[in-house]
Design an enzyme around this catalytic site. Sequence first.
Site, mmCIF file in Angstrom:
data_model
loop_
_atom_site.group_PDB
_atom_site.id
_atom_site.type_symbol
_atom_site.label_atom_id
_atom_site.label_comp_id
_atom_site.label_asym_id
_atom_site.label_seq_id
_atom_site.Cartn_x
_atom_site.Cartn_y
_atom_site.Cartn_z
ATOM 1 N N GLU A 189 -6.570 6.726 -0.755
ATOM 2 C CA GLU A 189 -6.413 5.508 0.034
ATOM 3 C C GLU A 189 -6.969 4.294 -0.705
ATOM 4 O O GLU A 189 -6.369 3.210 -0.705
ATOM 5 C CB GLU A 189 -7.097 5.663 1.397
ATOM 6 C CG GLU A 189 -6.403 6.624 2.336
ATOM 7 C CD GLU A 189 -4.954 6.232 2.602
ATOM 8 O OE1 GLU A 189 -4.710 5.060 2.977
ATOM 9 O OE2 GLU A 189 -4.066 7.074 2.420
ATOM 10 N N HIS A 194 0.832 -1.208 0.000
ATOM 11 C CA HIS A 194 0.000 0.000 0.000
ATOM 12 C C HIS A 194 0.867 1.258 0.000
ATOM 13 O O HIS A 194 0.615 2.205 -0.752
ATOM 14 C CB HIS A 194 -0.916 -0.025 1.231
ATOM 15 C CG HIS A 194 -1.743 1.195 1.432
ATOM 16 N ND1 HIS A 194 -3.063 1.275 1.055
ATOM 17 C CD2 HIS A 194 -1.445 2.405 1.974
ATOM 18 C CE1 HIS A 194 -3.539 2.466 1.351
ATOM 19 N NE2 HIS A 194 -2.576 3.167 1.922
ATOM 20 N N GLU A 195 1.894 1.282 0.855
ATOM 21 C CA GLU A 195 2.753 2.473 0.938
ATOM 22 C C GLU A 195 3.610 2.625 -0.320
ATOM 23 O O GLU A 195 3.879 3.750 -0.757
ATOM 24 C CB GLU A 195 3.628 2.401 2.188
ATOM 25 C CG GLU A 195 2.865 2.298 3.503
ATOM 26 C CD GLU A 195 1.837 3.394 3.722
ATOM 27 O OE1 GLU A 195 1.945 4.475 3.092
ATOM 28 O OE2 GLU A 195 0.904 3.174 4.514
ATOM 29 N N HIS A 238 1.517 4.405 -2.700
ATOM 30 C CA HIS A 238 1.533 5.859 -2.467
ATOM 31 C C HIS A 238 2.694 6.486 -3.236
ATOM 32 O O HIS A 238 2.542 7.538 -3.870
ATOM 33 C CB HIS A 238 1.679 6.164 -0.976
ATOM 34 C CG HIS A 238 0.393 6.286 -0.240
ATOM 35 N ND1 HIS A 238 -0.490 7.337 -0.418
ATOM 36 C CD2 HIS A 238 -0.184 5.483 0.689
ATOM 37 C CE1 HIS A 238 -1.536 7.184 0.372
ATOM 38 N NE2 HIS A 238 -1.371 6.067 1.048
#
Length: 277
Positions: free
Chosen positions: A117, A86-87, A90
């Site tokens: 998100e 997930h990061e 980003h």
Amino acid sequence: MSDQAAGLPEPQGETASAKRRMRELAAAYAARVPSLDAHGLMDGLDGVQLRFMPMGQRDGAYDPEHHVILINSQVRPERQRFTLAHEISHALLLGDDDLLSDLHDSFEGERLEQVIETLCNVGAAALLMPDALIAELLERFGATGRALAELSRRADVSASTALYALAERTPGAVLYAVCTRSRLETETDDEDGGAASGTALTVRVSGGSAGMKYTLRPGTPIPADHPVQAAFESNLPLTGPSYVPFRSGRKMPAEVDAFPVRGRVMVSFDLNGRGGT
């Protein structure tokens, strides 16, 4: 910060193109890293460090100013893995000026943060559960509880994360669920008018394909005579015609595939080949 439940579907029209672009970014990234373990995943981010530390209620964070990804050291390994992906998403999103500009043109404030998100969860799923893997499992096992269990195992992600990814790529009308034994409170007729606690096999999480209009609410109990209950008690996989056990008591005919694994049952309710009660 990641949210494993954020894999839930949201309105498709306004973010469909952004999701496609996010999947493309994630797929391209996955193709150029040496492996999908933590060190391999980080290899594609030049100069970015990975650190594990206690983070309270947060799963993780990406700090582009200091070139570091932080992961909560106190959560389960599969959650750490999804959070890392997930990061990384980003970072990929921040590196795509066109996508970032489109998002800022279309959304603002809290809604913008929610969409970002969601996109990063889409990217994480694409990194850890590529289309080729899901296609292979659907071809081999069909839209079944076994396919859900295998996806969770092979991608090393939580069952709920695997469920949303599998449902999104399943054709027709199929509902997936993860069932576990949980504590219930039931009304009693004692003098105090209190409640008695007990345990029962219940739905922990569910999600359907695009062709499925219904889901099962978390906490929905599985009837004693249902194949999912039999699979849980026998620890043997079961497949056959049955029904979706809605909390209201409604029984929707479906072909049920129940696959028990480590105290849980991975289930599919296939309405394409409707079963019977």
